[in-house]
Design an enzyme around this catalytic site. Sequence first.
Site, PDB file in Angstrom:
ATOM      1  CG  ASP A  71      -2.274   0.655   0.942  1.00 50.13           C
ATOM      2  OD1 ASP A  71      -2.238   1.821   0.493  1.00 50.13           O
ATOM      3  OD2 ASP A  71      -3.337   0.064   1.170  1.00 50.13           O
ATOM      4  CG  HIS A  97      -0.917   1.529  -3.292  1.00 49.28           C
ATOM      5  ND1 HIS A  97      -2.193   1.292  -2.812  1.00 49.28           N
ATOM      6  CD2 HIS A  97      -0.553   0.382  -3.934  1.00 49.28           C
ATOM      7  CE1 HIS A  97      -2.573   0.064  -3.143  1.00 49.28           C
ATOM      8  NE2 HIS A  97      -1.588  -0.506  -3.811  1.00 49.28           N
TER       9      HIS A  97
END
Length: 395
Positions: free
Chosen positions: A220, A246
């Site tokens: 993430d 991310h």
Amino acid sequence: MKGLKTLFSVIIIVSCHLEYGDGRRILSIKDFITDTNHTNVEYSQVFQKAWKGLCEEEGPGGSSLVINENEKYIIQPQLFEGPCVSSHIHIQVDGKIEAPKTPKKWGNKRIKSWLMFKNVESLFINGSGVLDPHGETWWRSVSHSKRPRTLSFMQCTDIIYNGLTQYNSPKNHISVDACTNATLSNLTLLAPEKSPNTDGIDICFSHNIRILDSSIQTGDDCIAITGGRGGSSDINITRVACGPGHGISIGSLGKGDIDDTVENVIVRSCSFWGTQNGARIKTWHGGQGLARNILFENITVMDTKYPIIIDQHYSNGGNAKGNAVKVSDVIFRYIEGTSASKIAIKLDCDKNQGCHNIVMEHINITSAKPGKKLRAYCKSADVKSSFVNIDINCG
């Protein structure tokens, strides 16, 4: 880069040796084990005794707890709470600290963090050791909202966390919440690319935070900054290698219609390798607050899906209802590399609120697929660009 990293490490080591030479007492976990045969030892209780010894030290030099390279301890969730009598607390971890290997073996599965430092001042944690919470056993068996973070600093002041490696967090690896003046450096945070919600470092309601010279490879956000009640400000992220993951995100801001503010952020000399996003600002529609005075500078993106992105419609597909978090005074400067998608620059701003004073300078991004032409998507943004190799036309 290497010289600055080495200098910073030397400063930490020298300061530590100076403290040792100034009457600092050196402790080990074994000092707090009453069973001399070390059989059937509950190390969770031992760590609490060691923390009490550190926290209540009245000597002028304080104490240092040292976990040596050949030591390994399995412990239950721990709360290390202040305020402390000692004005300087030092923990050196060169060994390995593990959590129980399955959620069923955790004594308290409702806790928010495996290791939490709360209301502590002047805390110095360093070493070459490892924290392993065995989060891989949580990802499929426990819902995201019920999974714990690995390490949290809450309501702490003057924190240094340097040198450790963390593996496979059940949720985000590190949380910095309601803290002031913290430096996190030379860290390695690792989790598989598809591990769910395993952010590297989450910062909320905190001020004067530095993240330096670290490698973050997770499933993430490598780093996410939110405001919470009171906002976050003066954040410096320098020489961080991100990927997979991310990207480095301001946000998400405004979830649940809250007032969420992040300002005065510098992200400099960072790299993104195979990430979903690079430099990102994400806000929920319906929220309030602002993201302003943000600088992304000297950034390298390699095979990144969205190298530059501002999204004021995060998770609602562009359905504009109610308020929007204000986004202004954002600079993207000296960004180069390759994009994995045809949209290298995405500015998806609210049609009523808009994004204001967005500056793009010296940007050179090409396709990761040779010969493919890239484009920008821009909606409701006030953009000033120069020396950008992709045309930016805002509607």
